[in-house]
Design an enzyme around this catalytic site. Structure first.
Site, PDB file in Angstrom:
ATOM      1  N   GLY A 199       7.352   4.253  29.585  1.00  0.00           N
ATOM      2  CA  GLY A 199       6.475   5.364  29.206  1.00  0.00           C
ATOM      3  C   GLY A 199       5.171   4.962  28.544  1.00  0.00           C
ATOM      4  O   GLY A 199       4.177   5.682  28.615  1.00  0.00           O
ATOM      5  N   GLU A 244       4.963   3.220  20.948  1.00  0.00           N
ATOM      6  CA  GLU A 244       5.820   4.105  21.738  1.00  0.00           C
ATOM      7  C   GLU A 244       5.031   5.347  22.137  1.00  0.00           C
ATOM      8  O   GLU A 244       4.120   5.769  21.421  1.00  0.00           O
ATOM      9  CB  GLU A 244       7.054   4.439  20.880  1.00  0.00           C
ATOM     10  CG  GLU A 244       7.961   5.541  21.352  1.00  0.00           C
ATOM     11  CD  GLU A 244       8.748   5.217  22.613  1.00  0.00           C
ATOM     12  OE1 GLU A 244       8.106   4.835  23.612  1.00  0.00           O
ATOM     13  OE2 GLU A 244       9.977   5.404  22.620  1.00  0.00           O
ATOM     14  N   ASP A 245       5.379   5.907  23.282  1.00  0.00           N
ATOM     15  CA  ASP A 245       4.666   7.099  23.737  1.00  0.00           C
ATOM     16  C   ASP A 245       4.967   8.330  22.891  1.00  0.00           C
ATOM     17  O   ASP A 245       4.068   9.042  22.466  1.00  0.00           O
ATOM     18  CB  ASP A 245       4.970   7.368  25.234  1.00  0.00           C
ATOM     19  CG  ASP A 245       6.463   7.317  25.568  1.00  0.00           C
ATOM     20  OD1 ASP A 245       7.293   7.404  24.635  1.00  0.00           O
ATOM     21  OD2 ASP A 245       6.795   7.189  26.758  1.00  0.00           O
ATOM     22  N   ASP A 288      10.917  11.731  19.574  1.00  0.00           N
ATOM     23  CA  ASP A 288      11.585  13.021  19.725  1.00  0.00           C
ATOM     24  C   ASP A 288      12.684  13.122  18.670  1.00  0.00           C
ATOM     25  O   ASP A 288      12.424  13.486  17.531  1.00  0.00           O
ATOM     26  CB  ASP A 288      12.110  13.102  21.160  1.00  0.00           C
ATOM     27  CG  ASP A 288      12.631  14.467  21.537  1.00  0.00           C
ATOM     28  OD1 ASP A 288      12.360  15.433  20.806  1.00  0.00           O
ATOM     29  OD2 ASP A 288      13.307  14.580  22.570  1.00  0.00           O
ATOM     30  N   LYS A 343       6.938  14.631  18.089  1.00  0.00           N
ATOM     31  CA  LYS A 343       7.546  15.957  18.243  1.00  0.00           C
ATOM     32  C   LYS A 343       8.322  16.244  16.964  1.00  0.00           C
ATOM     33  O   LYS A 343       9.534  16.013  16.900  1.00  0.00           O
ATOM     34  CB  LYS A 343       8.523  15.942  19.417  1.00  0.00           C
ATOM     35  CG  LYS A 343       7.906  16.140  20.771  1.00  0.00           C
ATOM     36  CD  LYS A 343       9.057  16.177  21.758  1.00  0.00           C
ATOM     37  CE  LYS A 343       8.668  16.704  23.100  1.00  0.00           C
ATOM     38  NZ  LYS A 343       9.836  16.627  24.004  1.00  0.00           N
ATOM     39  N   PHE A 370       8.386  20.092  26.934  1.00  0.00           N
ATOM     40  CA  PHE A 370       8.592  18.768  27.509  1.00  0.00           C
ATOM     41  C   PHE A 370       7.290  18.295  28.133  1.00  0.00           C
ATOM     42  O   PHE A 370       6.710  18.970  28.984  1.00  0.00           O
ATOM     43  CB  PHE A 370       9.724  18.785  28.542  1.00  0.00           C
ATOM     44  CG  PHE A 370      10.227  17.405  28.824  1.00  0.00           C
ATOM     45  CD1 PHE A 370      11.147  16.796  27.982  1.00  0.00           C
ATOM     46  CD2 PHE A 370       9.754  16.690  29.915  1.00  0.00           C
ATOM     47  CE1 PHE A 370      11.588  15.501  28.213  1.00  0.00           C
ATOM     48  CE2 PHE A 370      10.191  15.389  30.158  1.00  0.00           C
ATOM     49  CZ  PHE A 370      11.115  14.804  29.302  1.00  0.00           C
ATOM     50  N   ASP A 423       7.341  10.711  31.678  1.00  0.00           N
ATOM     51  CA  ASP A 423       7.949  11.177  32.925  1.00  0.00           C
ATOM     52  C   ASP A 423       8.966  12.278  32.714  1.00  0.00           C
ATOM     53  O   ASP A 423       9.452  12.513  31.608  1.00  0.00           O
ATOM     54  CB  ASP A 423       8.688  10.010  33.598  1.00  0.00           C
ATOM     55  CG  ASP A 423      10.012   9.703  32.883  1.00  0.00           C
ATOM     56  OD1 ASP A 423       9.990   9.504  31.654  1.00  0.00           O
ATOM     57  OD2 ASP A 423      11.058   9.687  33.554  1.00  0.00           O
ATOM     58  N   ARG A 480       4.404  10.172  35.878  1.00  0.00           N
ATOM     59  CA  ARG A 480       3.873   9.135  34.978  1.00  0.00           C
ATOM     60  C   ARG A 480       2.419   8.783  35.278  1.00  0.00           C
ATOM     61  O   ARG A 480       1.676   8.371  34.408  1.00  0.00           O
ATOM     62  CB  ARG A 480       4.682   7.836  35.118  1.00  0.00           C
ATOM     63  CG  ARG A 480       6.063   7.853  34.508  1.00  0.00           C
ATOM     64  CD  ARG A 480       6.570   6.420  34.364  1.00  0.00           C
ATOM     65  NE  ARG A 480       8.012   6.325  34.221  1.00  0.00           N
ATOM     66  CZ  ARG A 480       8.671   6.445  33.067  1.00  0.00           C
ATOM     67  NH1 ARG A 480       8.012   6.690  31.961  1.00  0.00           N
ATOM     68  NH2 ARG A 480       9.987   6.329  33.027  1.00  0.00           N
TER      69      ARG A 480
HETATM   70  P1  IMP Z   1      14.216   9.909  21.062  1.00  0.00           P
HETATM   71  O1  IMP Z   1      15.116   8.739  20.973  1.00  0.00           O
HETATM   72  O2  IMP Z   1      14.958  11.227  21.152  1.00  0.00           O
HETATM   73  O3  IMP Z   1      13.147   9.953  19.976  1.00  0.00           O
HETATM   74  O4  IMP Z   1      13.552   9.862  22.472  1.00  0.00           O
HETATM   75  C1  IMP Z   1      12.461   9.142  22.727  1.00  0.00           C
HETATM   76  C2  IMP Z   1      12.331   8.922  24.213  1.00  0.00           C
HETATM   77  O5  IMP Z   1      12.674  10.092  24.984  1.00  0.00           O
HETATM   78  C3  IMP Z   1      10.895   8.626  24.513  1.00  0.00           C
HETATM   79  O6  IMP Z   1      10.686   7.242  24.548  1.00  0.00           O
HETATM   80  C4  IMP Z   1      10.686   9.267  25.844  1.00  0.00           C
HETATM   81  O7  IMP Z   1      10.970   8.322  26.845  1.00  0.00           O
HETATM   82  C5  IMP Z   1      11.696  10.367  25.943  1.00  0.00           C
HETATM   83  N1  IMP Z   1      11.085  11.692  25.674  1.00  0.00           N
HETATM   84  C6  IMP Z   1      11.272  12.481  24.604  1.00  0.00           C
HETATM   85  N2  IMP Z   1      10.553  13.606  24.693  1.00  0.00           N
HETATM   86  C7  IMP Z   1       9.874  13.524  25.844  1.00  0.00           C
HETATM   87  C8  IMP Z   1       8.927  14.392  26.503  1.00  0.00           C
HETATM   88  O8  IMP Z   1       8.536  15.470  26.049  1.00  0.00           O
HETATM   89  N3  IMP Z   1       8.441  13.935  27.686  1.00  0.00           N
HETATM   90  C9  IMP Z   1       8.818  12.754  28.241  1.00  0.00           C
HETATM   91  N4  IMP Z   1       9.682  11.913  27.658  1.00  0.00           N
HETATM   92  C10 IMP Z   1      10.203  12.298  26.473  1.00  0.00           C
HETATM   93 MG    MG Z   2       9.698   6.081  26.175  1.00  0.00          MG
END
Ligand code: IMP
Ligand code: MG
Length: 175
Positions: A43, A98-99, A102, A130, A151, A158, A164
Site C-alpha cells: 500500500g 505506512e499508508d 486503522d 482513521k 473505506f 486497495d 492501487r
Molecule cells: P490495521 O492493522 O487495522 O491498522 O490495518 C492497517 C492496514 O489495513 C493498512 O495497512 C491497510 O492495508 C488496510 N486498510 C485499513 N483501512 C483501509 C482503507 O480504508 N483502505 C485501504 N486499506 C485499508
Molecule cells: Mg498497508
C-alpha cells in the site's frame, strides 16, 4: 453485481501538500542522523516514493510486507511478516512509513518487532489516520490526513488489490 461508486476525498494537490509537510517534519527531526525508513508494502509504494523525494536529508530505504489473514475490509488481528527488513537496525533511528492506520494492530505489531531488533528509536509516519477505529494504543508521530469513516482507495490503497494505481484518494461506496 453490485455497482461501486467512488467519491474523491483527497486530490493530487492536497496529497502533494501533505507529503511536503511530512517531509519537512522528518527532515527537521532527523537532521543529525540517517534514519532507516521502513515502508510497509504494498500500500505504501506511492506515498513512500513521493515522501523520500521530498526529503532534504539522507535516509536508508527498506521495506517489510505483512499479511493480515482474510480478504475483508477489516483487519483480522492475525498478523504475520512475509518479508522482513534486511538492513541491520541495531542502534539506528527507524521510521515506519505506512499508508493508513486503522485498528492500529499492524503498526503496533511492527513497532514491537523493529524495537526487538535493537533500534535506537522507532517512530511512525502515516499518510492517513482513521482515528475512530483505533483498537490498540500506538503512537503516530507524523500524520498526514485525519480521516473519518469510510473505506479509502487509490494512491497505493486497495480494495481486494484493485484501485492501487489511481493517483488520487477516493472513498468507496457500495451502491
Ligand atoms: P490495521 O492493522 O487495522 O491498522 O490495518 C492497517 C492496514 O489495513 C493498512 O495497512 C491497510 O492495508 C488496510 N486498510 C485499513 N483501512 C483501509 C482503507 O480504508 N483502505 C485501504 N486499506 C485499508
Ligand atoms: Mg498497508
Amino acid at each position: 453485481m453490485t455497482e461501486v461508486e467512488k467519491n474523491l476525498v483527497y486530490s493530487r494537490s492536497q496529497i502533494e501538500e501533505k507529503v511536503r509537510h511530512l517531509a519537512e517534519q522528518l527532515s527537521r527531526e532527523y537532521a543529525e542522523s540517517t534514519p532507516v525508513l521502513v515502508g510497509v508494502l504494498n500500500g505504501v509504494f506511492m506515498f513512500y516514493s513521493d515522501l523520500v523525494k521530498a526529503l532534504s536529508i539522507p535516509v536508508l530505504v527498506e521495506f517489510v510486507r505483512l499479511a493480515s489473514y482474510g480478504a475483508s475490509a477489516e483487519s483480522s488481528g492475525r498478523i504475520s511478516l512475509t518479508k522482513d527488513v534486511e538492513i541491520e537496525l541495531g542502534g539506528r533511528d527507524v521510521v515506519i512509513v505506512e499508508d493508513i492506520a486503522d485498528s492500529g494492530l499492524t503498526l503496533a505489531y511492527l513497532r514491537d518487532h523493529l524495537m526487538k531488533k535493537g533500534a535506537k528509536s522507532v517512530k511512525i509516519c502515516v499518510l492517513i489516520d482513521k482515528i475512530e477505529r483505533r483498537h490498540v494504543e500506538v503512537p503516530l508521530d507524523f500524520v498526514g490526513f485525519e480521516a473519518e469513516r469510510g473505506f479509502l482507495v487509490g494512491y497505493g490503497l486497495d480494495f481486494n488489490e484493485q484501485y492501487r494505481y489511481l493517483p488520487e484518494i477516493y472513498c468507496l461506496r457500495m451502491a
